[in-house]
Scaffold this active site. Structure first.
Site, PDB file in Angstrom:
ATOM      1  N   VAL A 115       0.816  -1.217   0.054  1.00  0.00           N
ATOM      2  CA  VAL A 115      -0.122  -0.097  -0.055  1.00  0.00           C
ATOM      3  C   VAL A 115       0.935   1.330  -0.051  1.00  0.00           C
ATOM      4  CG1 VAL A 115      -2.171  -1.140   1.065  1.00  0.00           C
ATOM      5  CG2 VAL A 115      -0.237  -0.125   2.499  1.00  0.00           C
ATOM      6  N   ASP A 116       2.213   1.135   0.108  1.00  0.00           N
ATOM      7  CA  ASP A 116       3.090   2.340  -0.349  1.00  0.00           C
ATOM      8  C   ASP A 116       3.112   2.646  -1.609  1.00  0.00           C
ATOM      9  OD1 ASP A 116       5.323   1.192  -1.709  1.00  0.00           O
ATOM     10  OD2 ASP A 116       5.818  -0.025   0.303  1.00  0.00           O
ATOM     11  N   THR A 168       7.244 -11.316  -1.285  1.00  0.00           N
ATOM     12  CA  THR A 168       6.215 -12.106  -0.561  1.00  0.00           C
ATOM     13  C   THR A 168       6.132 -13.347  -0.146  1.00  0.00           C
ATOM     14  OG1 THR A 168       3.988 -12.124  -1.161  1.00  0.00           O
ATOM     15  CG2 THR A 168       5.384 -12.470  -3.069  1.00  0.00           C
ATOM     16  N   LEU A 193      13.986 -13.419   1.087  1.00  0.00           N
ATOM     17  CA  LEU A 193      14.927 -13.769   1.751  1.00  0.00           C
ATOM     18  C   LEU A 193      15.282 -15.322   1.837  1.00  0.00           C
ATOM     19  CD1 LEU A 193      14.887 -11.154   4.753  1.00  0.00           C
ATOM     20  CD2 LEU A 193      16.443 -11.188   2.885  1.00  0.00           C
ATOM     21  N   ALA A 195      16.367  -7.822  -1.502  1.00  0.00           N
ATOM     22  CA  ALA A 195      15.790  -7.346  -3.071  1.00  0.00           C
ATOM     23  C   ALA A 195      16.480  -6.222  -3.587  1.00  0.00           C
ATOM     24  CB  ALA A 195      14.166  -6.881  -2.614  1.00  0.00           C
ATOM     25  N   CYS A 250     -15.455  14.141   4.347  1.00  0.00           N
ATOM     26  CA  CYS A 250     -15.429  14.062   2.839  1.00  0.00           C
ATOM     27  C   CYS A 250     -15.763  15.300   2.258  1.00  0.00           C
ATOM     28  CB  CYS A 250     -16.473  12.990   2.471  1.00  0.00           C
ATOM     29  SG  CYS A 250     -16.635  13.129   0.652  1.00  0.00           S
ATOM     30  N   HIS A 307      -4.006  -4.131  -3.087  1.00  0.00           N
ATOM     31  CA  HIS A 307      -4.628  -3.955  -1.814  1.00  0.00           C
ATOM     32  C   HIS A 307      -4.725  -2.527  -1.417  1.00  0.00           C
ATOM     33  CE1 HIS A 307      -2.872  -8.220  -0.266  1.00  0.00           C
ATOM     34  NE2 HIS A 307      -3.857  -8.074  -1.129  1.00  0.00           N
TER      35      HIS A 307
HETATM   36  P1  OAD Z   1       5.102 -10.557   4.310  1.00  0.00           P
HETATM   37  O1  OAD Z   1       5.538 -10.013   5.582  1.00  0.00           O
HETATM   38  O2  OAD Z   1       4.239 -11.865   4.418  1.00  0.00           O
HETATM   39  O3  OAD Z   1       6.381 -11.323   3.502  1.00  0.00           O
HETATM   40  C1  OAD Z   1       7.540 -10.597   3.115  1.00  0.00           C
HETATM   41  C2  OAD Z   1       8.463 -11.348   2.453  1.00  0.00           C
HETATM   42  O4  OAD Z   1       9.419 -10.674   1.975  1.00  0.00           O
HETATM   43  C3  OAD Z   1       9.064 -12.607   3.091  1.00  0.00           C
HETATM   44  O5  OAD Z   1       8.952 -13.608   2.005  1.00  0.00           O
HETATM   45  C4  OAD Z   1      10.300 -12.292   3.214  1.00  0.00           C
HETATM   46  O6  OAD Z   1      11.206 -13.394   3.066  1.00  0.00           O
HETATM   47  C5  OAD Z   1      10.622 -11.261   2.040  1.00  0.00           C
HETATM   48  N1  OAD Z   1      11.463 -10.164   2.461  1.00  0.00           N
HETATM   49  C6  OAD Z   1      11.825  -9.598   3.664  1.00  0.00           C
HETATM   50  N2  OAD Z   1      12.772  -8.548   3.513  1.00  0.00           N
HETATM   51  C7  OAD Z   1      13.365  -9.058   2.427  1.00  0.00           C
HETATM   52  C8  OAD Z   1      14.144  -8.014   1.449  1.00  0.00           C
HETATM   53  N3  OAD Z   1      15.041  -7.019   2.167  1.00  0.00           N
HETATM   54  N4  OAD Z   1      14.585  -8.442   0.466  1.00  0.00           N
HETATM   55  C9  OAD Z   1      13.681  -9.258  -0.395  1.00  0.00           C
HETATM   56  N5  OAD Z   1      12.623  -9.996   0.499  1.00  0.00           N
HETATM   57  C10 OAD Z   1      12.523  -9.797   1.708  1.00  0.00           C
HETATM   58  O7  OAD Z   1       4.602  -9.633   3.486  1.00  0.00           O
HETATM   59  P2  OAD Z   1       3.550  -9.884   2.212  1.00  0.00           P
HETATM   60  O8  OAD Z   1       3.825 -11.125   1.517  1.00  0.00           O
HETATM   61  O9  OAD Z   1       3.860  -8.593   1.191  1.00  0.00           O
HETATM   62  O10 OAD Z   1      -2.318  -7.695   3.390  1.00  0.00           O
HETATM   63  O11 OAD Z   1       2.426  -9.958   2.856  1.00  0.00           O
HETATM   64  C11 OAD Z   1       0.805 -10.231   1.930  1.00  0.00           C
HETATM   65  C12 OAD Z   1      -0.063  -9.224   2.748  1.00  0.00           C
HETATM   66  O12 OAD Z   1      -0.241  -9.889   3.929  1.00  0.00           O
HETATM   67  C13 OAD Z   1       0.128  -7.952   2.713  1.00  0.00           C
HETATM   68  O13 OAD Z   1      -0.255  -7.217   1.423  1.00  0.00           O
HETATM   69  C14 OAD Z   1      -0.985  -7.333   3.750  1.00  0.00           C
HETATM   70  C15 OAD Z   1      -0.536  -8.578   4.686  1.00  0.00           C
HETATM   71  O14 OAD Z   1      -1.727  -8.867   5.553  1.00  0.00           O
HETATM   72  C16 OAD Z   1      -3.304  -6.991   3.602  1.00  0.00           C
HETATM   73  O15 OAD Z   1      -3.079  -5.830   4.050  1.00  0.00           O
HETATM   74  C17 OAD Z   1      -4.467  -7.035   2.737  1.00  0.00           C
END
Ligand code: OAD
Length: 242
Positions: free
Chosen positions: A97-98, A182, A208, A225, A142, A113
């Site tokens: 969401v950034d 992700t 990671l 990343a 609003c 999202h």
């Molecule tokens: P997560 O916090 O679940 O996962 C982060 C991922 O990024 C993991 O696989 C880490 O290994 C990886 N990671 C962390 N630091 C990193 C780095 N410096 N370089 C590369 N990879 C790195 O985040 P999301 O998968 O984005 O939903 O979470 C999915 C959704 O869950 C979000 O959009 C949010 C949350 O609840 C909503 O808000 C609807």
């Protein structure tokens, strides 16, 4: 059989912004002021305790103003530029969401999202872009219908993600799919990797550690990343765009 035209879909998650200083969800323990994030990111929480939810999002909105895109965001801009110059398709789907992808310069971007920089009126449907007014305890009304409390235009747990039709179309035609930063546990986004694979795309996963939904057919690229994505983009461009 003629080869399908090159069409690349990239799915990003919190890991792509981690090197910019934006906390990931699961890495941070999923907590905010002792609350589970799921407890402040639902329509029920907004109904029950709007001030708690608003303070949470105002702090995230304020934090956004202090961070900058990193080398991974910029590498994806370069990938889009090179692919489009070669007549190929590029779609970036982000769960984040950034606003770091758009600040870096990505053009074809779907925020599935929602966005912290945008507010939504639940009464009249008006949307407002605003990252200036981030006082923690002040609701914003609003300007169109005078409803007292705009909500963040983000998708909460239990709500339907945005752009699912456009994402489905992109996945249907995609020849190459990259999941970056992700954890692959939140659906429907976590299902895109398998969907792309089943439709014949080659797949890469960058994080990671190997995400839950990655399979043997996916090429796993470990690392931060900001270092791994520029390297991967350079390698893929050399391979695809000779
Ligand atoms: P997560 O916090 O679940 O996962 C982060 C991922 O990024 C993991 O696989 C880490 O290994 C990886 N990671 C962390 N630091 C990193 C780095 N410096 N370089 C590369 N990879 C790195 O985040 P999301 O998968 O984005 O939903 O979470 C999915 C959704 O869950 C979000 O959009 C949010 C949350 O609840 C909503 O808000 C609807």
């Amino acid at each position: 059989m003629s080869a399908r035209p090159l069409a690349v879909v990239v799915l990003t998650g919190a890991g792509v912004s981690a090197d910019s200083g934006v906390a990931t969800f699961r890495g941070a323990g999923g907590l905010w002021e002792g609350q589970r994030i799921e407890d402040v990111a639902t329509p029920e929480a907004w109904e029950r305790d709007p001030l708690l939810v608003w303070r949470f999002y105002q702090s995230r909105r304020a934090a956004l103003r202090a961070v900058q895109p990193n080398a991974a965001h910029f590498a994806l801009v370069e990938l889009e530029r090179r692919l489009r110059a070669a007549g190929a398709r590029f779609t970036l789907v982000t769960q984040n969401v950034d606003d770091l992808h758009e600040r870096a310069g990505t053009q074809n971007l779907l925020h599935m999202h929602g966005e912290l920089a945008q507010l939504l009126c639940e009464r009249c449907g008006e949307r407002l872009r605003d990252l200036e007014r981030v006082e923690p305890a002040v609701f914003l009304p609003c300007a169109t219908c005078a409803h007292a409390r705009l909500r963040p235009d983000v998708v909460w747990f239990g709500e339907l993600p945005y752009h699912l039709d456009a994402i489905d179309t992109a996945l249907a035609e995609c020849t190459h799919f990259l999941a970056i930063g992700t954890s692959g546990v939140v659906y429907p986004a976590a299902g895109f990797l398998q969907a792309a694979r089943e439709r014949g795309a080659r797949t890469w996963v960058q994080a990671l550690e190997r995400p839950e939904n990655a399979g043997a057919a996916d090429e796993f690229v470990a690392g931060r990343a900001a270092e791994a994505v520029p390297r991967l983009v350079a390698e893929l461009c050399a391979r695809w765009l000779r």
